[in-house]
Design an enzyme around this catalytic site. Structure first.
Site, PDB file in Angstrom:
ATOM      1  N   HIS A   1       0.820  -1.213   0.000  1.00 57.34           N
ATOM      2  CA  HIS A   1       0.000   0.000   0.000  1.00 57.34           C
ATOM      3  C   HIS A   1       0.856   1.265   0.000  1.00 57.34           C
ATOM      4  O   HIS A   1       0.353   2.357  -0.290  1.00 57.34           O
ATOM      5  CB  HIS A   1      -0.998  -0.003   1.164  1.00 57.34           C
ATOM      6  CG  HIS A   1      -0.431   0.336   2.501  1.00 57.34           C
ATOM      7  ND1 HIS A   1      -0.160  -0.596   3.465  1.00 57.34           N
ATOM      8  CD2 HIS A   1      -0.091   1.525   3.064  1.00 57.34           C
ATOM      9  CE1 HIS A   1       0.307  -0.019   4.549  1.00 57.34           C
ATOM     10  NE2 HIS A   1       0.365   1.275   4.330  1.00 57.34           N
TER      11      HIS A   1
ATOM     12  N   ASP B   1       0.197  -7.534   1.391  1.00 52.17           N
ATOM     13  CA  ASP B   1       0.597  -6.142   1.587  1.00 52.17           C
ATOM     14  C   ASP B   1       2.117  -5.994   1.711  1.00 52.17           C
ATOM     15  O   ASP B   1       2.615  -5.305   2.600  1.00 52.17           O
ATOM     16  CB  ASP B   1      -0.097  -5.514   2.799  1.00 52.17           C
ATOM     17  CG  ASP B   1      -0.085  -3.979   2.710  1.00 52.17           C
ATOM     18  OD1 ASP B   1       0.460  -3.444   1.738  1.00 52.17           O
ATOM     19  OD2 ASP B   1      -0.616  -3.332   3.634  1.00 52.17           O
TER      20      ASP B   1
ATOM     21  N   SER C   1       4.344   2.973   7.860  1.00 50.43           N
ATOM     22  CA  SER C   1       4.113   1.781   7.045  1.00 50.43           C
ATOM     23  C   SER C   1       5.338   1.440   6.223  1.00 50.43           C
ATOM     24  O   SER C   1       5.925   2.290   5.558  1.00 50.43           O
ATOM     25  CB  SER C   1       2.924   2.010   6.108  1.00 50.43           C
ATOM     26  OG  SER C   1       1.724   2.045   6.816  1.00 50.43           O
TER      27      SER C   1
END
Length: 366
Positions: free
Chosen positions: A104, A135, A218
């Site tokens: 992402h 992911d 992230s």
């Protein structure tokens, strides 16, 4: 906590810094205040307390030194990734310039600007492969600089609740930031949201941590005090009761074992060749009953030759169970499959033409 309430904390937009106000909490001394004792306490008790002071200070110094050692060793392996106007983090995987991050974070972008610890200017990088189902993604620096420092990845089986961990990355675009916490739980199965750039993936065996995970973290590193990356920070929980704002102290990281499994395949083959993720081989949607309550997964497509096709599952069937797990939504089905393995034999409970039946199925691979 309902895992479906977790959502991805995506890469952050570069902040506009104007008039920063820093709130600094006071530091509490671990030693006792000299001369403070209860009325009537013996000289022996006072002496015991005084003797404990150096030991407490020494323990605090040891912990502080451990933090600083880990940060010095690992932070150079954590990079900032820029995709257009947005930022995320990544971890240097090898000395050939491969960097592992979240799918992402890369989104639909194929070229990136990466800032490493030993580069004054951003370096160009190109996408190798993105695997949204887990992911994870790998990008590669076009011209890896000398002195690039790969991170050391730990053994997920040795991660224990209560371990002190540090989260490293670029929260809100603030590069080389570090937060601390503990491992709060292991083995969590969590479903990302698809809003805000999330992949909508359901990921098993995630590490739950109290270390702050903010937008921009992230793709960074969750590190133990041995200097090993034990996970890639990916998600932070949200609380619907607070308007879907982040729930403090509840973050999730993809375990190092899965990171290595996926990244090794991408580096070697340019793609994921063995996902290790079980699949039924259907396309479905959440089915609502007469009272508009989620009551199963309606099958809208069956893949030819897939697990469902071989088991006799048909379009129009409503799946209500997988093994011993009750299935009410697509999310619950995805979470049940995330905890299974390809080739595993199980049962599927379904309704067809108003009647209930159970069929045996050998799960396929996603």
């Amino acid at each position: 906590m309902d895992a479906s309430r977790s959502r991805t904390r995506t890469h952050a937009r570069r902040p506009v810094v104007s008039g920063w106000a820093c709130w600094v909490s006071p530091v509490c001394s671990l030693g006792l205040v000299a001369g403070c004792s209860a009325s009537g306490s013996s000289g022996g008790e006072a002496a015991t307390r005084q003797a404990a002071q150096p030991a407490a200070v020494a323990q605090a110094d040891d912990l502080e030194n451990a933090y600083q050692r880990v940060i010095k060793d690992v932070l150079p392996s954590v990079v900032q990734i820029q995709t257009g106007s947005e930022l995320g983090s990544g971890v240097v995987y090898d000395d050939k310039g491969h960097i592992v991050t979240n799918a992402h974070v890369v989104g639909d972008t194929r070229t990136f600007q990466v800032t490493t610890a030993n580069s004054r200017d951003a370096l160009a990088a190109t996408l190798v492969y993105s695997y949204p189902e887990q992911d994870l993604a790998v990008i590669r620096l076009d011209r890896p600089p000398s002195g690039l420092r790969p991170a050391t990845f730990g053994d997920s089986a040795k991660v224990e609740v209560g371990q002190i961990v540090l989260a490293m990355g670029s929260p809100l675009g603030l590069s080389s930031s570090v937060t601390q916490g503990i491992v709060s739980a292991t083995g969590r199965t969590v479903s990302e949201g698809s809003e805000g750039g999330g992949t909508g993936a359901t990921i098993a065996n995630m590490v739950q941590t109290s270390a702050a995970i903010n937008p921009g973290n992230s793709g960074g590193a969750l590190v133990n005090l041995d200097g090993q990356v034990i996970g890639i920070p990916t998600l932070a929980a949200t609380d619907p009761g607070l308007g879907d704002s982040a729930a403090p102290g509840i973050g999730f990281a993809i375990p190092a074992s899965m990171v290595r499994t996926v990244a090794d395949q991408i580096v070697k083959d340019g793609r994921v060749t063995d996902s290790g993720r079980a699949a039924l081989g259907i396309t479905g949607r959440t089915y609502a009953d007469a009272e508009f309550r989620p009551a199963g997964v309606a099958v809208v497509e069956v893949r030819d030759g897939g697990a469902a096709d071989k088991a006799g599952i048909e379009v129009g069937d409503v799946i209500t169970g997988l093994g011993d797990t009750v299935i009410t939504t697509m999310t619950s089905l995805a979470e049940a499959l995330a905890e299974a393995r390809p080739g595993e034999r199980t049962t599927v409970t379904l309704t067809r033409d108003g009647g209930q039946q159970t069929v045996e199925v050998t799960l396929g691979e996603q």
